[in-house]
Design a protein around this motif. Structure first.
Motif, mmCIF file in Angstrom:
data_model
loop_
_atom_site.group_PDB
_atom_site.id
_atom_site.type_symbol
_atom_site.label_atom_id
_atom_site.label_comp_id
_atom_site.label_asym_id
_atom_site.label_seq_id
_atom_site.Cartn_x
_atom_site.Cartn_y
_atom_site.Cartn_z
ATOM 1 N N LEU B 25 -0.933 32.552 -56.476
ATOM 2 C CA LEU B 25 0.189 33.126 -57.234
ATOM 3 C C LEU B 25 0.428 34.572 -56.829
ATOM 4 O O LEU B 25 1.575 35.038 -56.768
ATOM 5 C CB LEU B 25 -0.101 33.047 -58.736
ATOM 6 N N ILE B 26 -0.655 35.309 -56.550
ATOM 7 C CA ILE B 26 -0.486 36.711 -56.150
ATOM 8 C C ILE B 26 0.046 36.818 -54.732
ATOM 9 O O ILE B 26 0.913 37.631 -54.433
ATOM 10 C CB ILE B 26 -1.822 37.459 -56.268
ATOM 11 N N THR B 27 -0.490 35.963 -53.821
ATOM 12 C CA THR B 27 -0.145 36.127 -52.410
ATOM 13 C C THR B 27 1.182 35.503 -52.036
ATOM 14 O O THR B 27 1.768 35.897 -51.027
ATOM 15 C CB THR B 27 -1.222 35.535 -51.488
ATOM 16 N N LEU B 155 -0.775 24.548 -60.103
ATOM 17 C CA LEU B 155 -0.341 23.571 -59.098
ATOM 18 C C LEU B 155 1.130 23.223 -59.302
ATOM 19 O O LEU B 155 1.890 23.087 -58.332
ATOM 20 C CB LEU B 155 -1.209 22.305 -59.165
ATOM 21 N N THR B 156 1.538 23.102 -60.582
ATOM 22 C CA THR B 156 2.943 22.817 -60.862
ATOM 23 C C THR B 156 3.827 23.939 -60.349
ATOM 24 O O THR B 156 4.865 23.700 -59.710
ATOM 25 C CB THR B 156 3.157 22.658 -62.386
ATOM 26 N N THR B 157 3.410 25.186 -60.626
ATOM 27 C CA THR B 157 4.181 26.333 -60.152
ATOM 28 C C THR B 157 4.287 26.318 -58.631
ATOM 29 O O THR B 157 5.363 26.559 -58.067
ATOM 30 C CB THR B 157 3.521 27.646 -60.610
ATOM 31 N N ALA B 158 3.152 26.033 -57.976
ATOM 32 C CA ALA B 158 3.158 25.972 -56.513
ATOM 33 C C ALA B 158 4.126 24.895 -56.037
ATOM 34 O O ALA B 158 4.886 25.107 -55.080
ATOM 35 C CB ALA B 158 1.751 25.703 -55.993
ATOM 36 N N LEU B 164 11.637 25.052 -54.354
ATOM 37 C CA LEU B 164 12.600 26.159 -54.270
ATOM 38 C C LEU B 164 12.787 26.595 -52.822
ATOM 39 O O LEU B 164 13.908 26.809 -52.356
ATOM 40 C CB LEU B 164 12.111 27.342 -55.114
ATOM 41 N N ILE B 165 11.674 26.719 -52.119
ATOM 42 C CA ILE B 165 11.736 27.222 -50.739
ATOM 43 C C ILE B 165 12.301 26.172 -49.785
ATOM 44 O O ILE B 165 13.071 26.481 -48.877
ATOM 45 C CB ILE B 165 10.332 27.650 -50.257
ATOM 46 N N SER B 166 11.918 24.888 -49.992
ATOM 47 C CA SER B 166 12.273 23.889 -48.979
ATOM 48 C C SER B 166 13.538 23.106 -49.307
ATOM 49 O O SER B 166 14.117 22.480 -48.429
ATOM 50 C CB SER B 166 11.110 22.915 -48.775
ATOM 51 N N ARG B 167 13.990 23.142 -50.590
ATOM 52 C CA ARG B 167 15.093 22.252 -50.951
ATOM 53 C C ARG B 167 16.370 22.972 -51.405
ATOM 54 O O ARG B 167 17.418 22.359 -51.485
ATOM 55 C CB ARG B 167 14.660 21.295 -52.065
ATOM 56 N N THR B 168 16.259 24.250 -51.769
ATOM 57 C CA THR B 168 17.457 24.914 -52.303
ATOM 58 C C THR B 168 18.084 25.839 -51.268
ATOM 59 O O THR B 168 17.476 26.153 -50.244
ATOM 60 C CB THR B 168 17.114 25.749 -53.551
ATOM 61 N N ARG B 169 19.300 26.263 -51.582
ATOM 62 C CA ARG B 169 20.018 27.146 -50.667
ATOM 63 C C ARG B 169 19.336 28.512 -50.577
ATOM 64 O O ARG B 169 19.189 29.074 -49.485
ATOM 65 C CB ARG B 169 21.465 27.306 -51.161
ATOM 66 N N ALA B 246 -0.372 30.270 -47.079
ATOM 67 C CA ALA B 246 -0.953 31.027 -48.181
ATOM 68 C C ALA B 246 -1.611 30.090 -49.185
ATOM 69 O O ALA B 246 -2.684 30.381 -49.713
ATOM 70 C CB ALA B 246 0.122 31.870 -48.868
ATOM 71 N N PHE B 247 -0.977 28.934 -49.429
ATOM 72 C CA PHE B 247 -1.527 27.994 -50.409
ATOM 73 C C PHE B 247 -2.899 27.491 -49.980
ATOM 74 O O PHE B 247 -3.882 27.604 -50.708
ATOM 75 C CB PHE B 247 -0.559 26.814 -50.589
ATOM 76 N N TRP B 248 -2.970 26.965 -48.747
ATOM 77 C CA TRP B 248 -4.257 26.405 -48.301
ATOM 78 C C TRP B 248 -5.305 27.495 -48.137
ATOM 79 O O TRP B 248 -6.474 27.304 -48.480
ATOM 80 C CB TRP B 248 -4.076 25.610 -47.009
ATOM 81 N N ALA B 249 -4.887 28.646 -47.605
ATOM 82 C CA ALA B 249 -5.844 29.732 -47.413
ATOM 83 C C ALA B 249 -6.371 30.234 -48.764
ATOM 84 O O ALA B 249 -7.554 30.539 -48.897
ATOM 85 C CB ALA B 249 -5.203 30.876 -46.634
#
Lengths: 320, 310
Positions: B25-27, B155-158, B164-169, B246-249
């Motif tokens: 969440l921070i990164t 996890l829900t937020t992620a 948001l990043i992959s599906r929206t304008r 960032a997620f996996w790391a």
């Protein structure tokens, strides 16, 4: 490089450095002498950082770790001399060799890994390595852990103890002058020219057959050793060491000193350190929340005077 | 019935997962800001700290933790946008050195403001009863509901962030900004607005991380900086600008750090004897994660996940 005639700079520095103890003696202003000693010690570390940051263009955020290493060598030596009777561990010559060995080794390891990268990566990685050493100091329970430890025995050079206000000032002034001299020589040497050229145009330096990474590594290691020596003096000056010495905020302070004084101006760190430490000395008298004053100051410098305080007066451009 | 050491291991893995999600969440915001705007934000840790303080303060005054989390997210997001509009945007085209100085100054100011407003003592929060208990996940393994909810919520937020990043304008523009911001500007997108939005989003996520962390670590001045360092390790490992990286790391760092702290002493005792293990263990445990970073860098200087932006 400087705005003064080169031949006048050493003379002016010598006059300035000798005027302070004389003034302190005449006006009985001992606090000025101790503040000046602190300024000289931290300016030594900042002169070392300037070699990396100002001449080499590498934003290192782990230099306080080298200062910490130097300080802990004195602290650990004094600890074992006091508690285990190992008197040789306060021997100043042995301590200096230990400081140089440990700080250069650490700088070499950090440098080899961090210098594989540049820019943002470099600053984040050096910061993380600094934090590693901070955590190691916090975890060292034998040497006081989080609280640090008081140093009961100063470094001794052949029967001559490194203590007393005037002695410490003179030694700090000599070490500072030496470090300025060394960086001045380095900056004018072929090595220094390649280092500065690599900051401006790396491909061209490569094309000329130099290896920029190797030059940067050498600069990083020399600079780490200078910060280590500053730590050695700092521990004798404060008679105390703690993990706070390793804290990245101290690295930030060193960067601020270099920037305030003017990047790549060899004597700049002296003025940067003097300005920052005098503010930190006076600000608590104005408000207990003095870090806000320092914070605002740093923010204003970043906004309006990134070329150093001197540029505010002269409007001179930073040479990068 | 599973053996107690295995249950302990599972519990530590859950804690590691929870810590990793907090780091994510921070990164998430930090890596976007670095990747898209080429801006180093050292003050992200302070935003995390303010999220924690506001949550504890509102919860203490209103008695409602959920309300406190919402207020904290909104407050920190607002502060982030304010920071961007007043200060940060002036530094996008400046050197990293200037950015470091500016955000270093902001850290000093925010830390001291927190001390003025809430004192040096630190604030903690009492959880509502439904979160302040344990459930039995496996036979013999009870786990605090709050930490479990933390994992699910994180996890829900992620997941939402991913959508948001992959599906929206907006997400498309953010990704485009990460690979070539000049081109995005050239296509007539209001880049200033986009940058302020991304900065605010990153701040909101950091504030959320702070809100969720108060019940575990309580709010204190300077709590943000150690987390910021770990955040940097996450970014370096994951590759700048990559949310997926960032997620996996973050999960990797969370797990390795938590497991390192719980097992370093035991492992070292095996090799060095119990006395040396007990004295070296704690100090080495904190370093494990940085050693991991050094190892990864030695093999892949650009991080585990190739960054989209250079």
């Amino acid at each position: 490089m400087t705005r003064f005639k080169p031949s006048l700079v050493p003379l002016g520095l010598l006059l300035l450095l000798s005027a302070i103890p004389l003034g302190a003696y005449i006006f009985d202003a001992v606090f000025a002498l101790t503040l000046a000693t602190r300024i000289l010690i931290l300016a030594t570390a900042a002169v070392g950082l300037n070699l990396v940051l100002g001449y080499g263009g590498m934003l290192s955020l782990c230099h306080s770790a080298f200062v910490g290493i130097g300080a802990y060598v004195v602290g650990i030596g004094a600890y074992h001399a006091t508690n285990d009777g190992l008197d040789w561990m306060t021997n100043g010559f042995i301590q200096i060799v230990a400081v140089l060995v440990f700080s250069t080794l650490t700088a070499a390891i950090i440098g080899v890994i961090s210098l594989r990268t540049r820019g943002i990566y470099f600053l984040m990685i050096t910061m993380a390595f600094g934090q590693t050493l901070y955590l190691a100091a916090v975890g060292a329970d034998l040497y006081g852990g989080d609280d640090g430890m008081t140093i009961y025995q100063p470094s001794v050079f052949a029967g001559f103890a490194l203590q007393g206000r005037y002695v410490l000032y003179i030694v700090a002034a000599i070490v500072f002058s030496l470090s300025v001299f060394i960086v001045d020589r380095l900056a004018r040497s072929r090595f220094g020219l390649v280092l500065q050229a690599a900051k401006m145009n790396e491909p061209r330096v490569r094309a000329l057959g130099y290896d920029p990474v190797r030059v940067r590594l050498v600069a990083f290691v020399i600079s780490g050793a200078m910060a280590g020596l500053a730590g050695f003096l700092l521990a004798n000056y404060t008679e105390f060491v703690s993990p706070a010495e390793f804290n990245w905020v101290r690295s930030g302070d060193l960067v601020i000193m270099v920037v305030l004084g003017g990047l790549g101006l060899n004597l700049g760190p002296l003025f940067g350190a003097a300005f920052l430490l005098v503010v930190e000395d006076l600000a608590p008298g104005i408000t207990t929340h003095w870090p806000i004053i320092v914070g605002l100051l740093v923010l204003l410098v970043a906004l309006f005077a990134p070329r150093g305080l001197g540029s505010l007066l002269t409007g001179e451009a930073r040479n990068d | 019935m599973l053996s107690s050491s295995l249950l302990l291991f599972i519990e530590q893995c859950m804690n590691g997962l929870q810590f990793g999600i907090m780091l994510f969440l921070i990164t998430a915001g930090l890596t976007l800001v670095v990747g898209i705007m080429n801006f180093v934000n050292l003050a992200q840790g302070s935003l995390f700290m303010l999220g924690a303080f506001v949550t504890a303060w509102v919860a203490a005054n209103s008695g409602n933790y959920y309300l406190a989390v919402l207020v904290a997210i909104a407050a920190v997001a607002l502060l982030g946008i304010l920071m961007e509009v007043l200060v940060v945007y002036r530094f996008y085209h400046r050197q990293h050195l200037d950015q470091v100085l500016a955000t270093f100054g902001i850290i000093l100011i925010l830390n001291e403001l927190a001390r003025i407003l809430w004192g040096a003592q630190g604030l903690s929060v009492t959880l509502p009863p439904e979160l302040n208990r344990s459930i039995e996940l496996l036979p013999g393994l009870t786990y605090p509901v709050f930490r479990f909810a933390f994992i699910i919520f994180g996890l829900t937020t992620a997941g939402l962030l991913y959508l948001l990043i992959s599906r929206t304008r907006v997400g498309m523009l953010i990704r485009a900004g990460a690979s070539d911001r000049d081109m995005v500007r050239g296509l007539g997108i209001n880049v200033n607005l986009l940058f302020a939005l991304v900065f605010g989003l990153g701040a909101a996520l950091a504030g959320l991380a702070g809100s969720l962390s108060v019940p575990i670590m309580s709010a204190s001045v300077g709590m943000g900086e150690p987390v910021l360092m770990l955040g940097f390790v996450v970014i370096v490992l994951g590759g700048i600008g990559s949310i997926r990286g960032a997620f996996w790391a973050a999960l990797l760092v969370g797990l390795v750090d938590t497991l390192g702290r719980s097992y370093a002493t035991t492992l070292l005792s095996l090799f060095l004897g119990s006395k040396a293990g007990a004295s070296l263990g704690p100090s080495l445990a904190g370093m494990v994660i940085y050693i991991l970073m050094a190892a990864v860098l030695a093999v892949r200087p650009e991080g585990l996940f190739k960054a989209k932006a250079s």
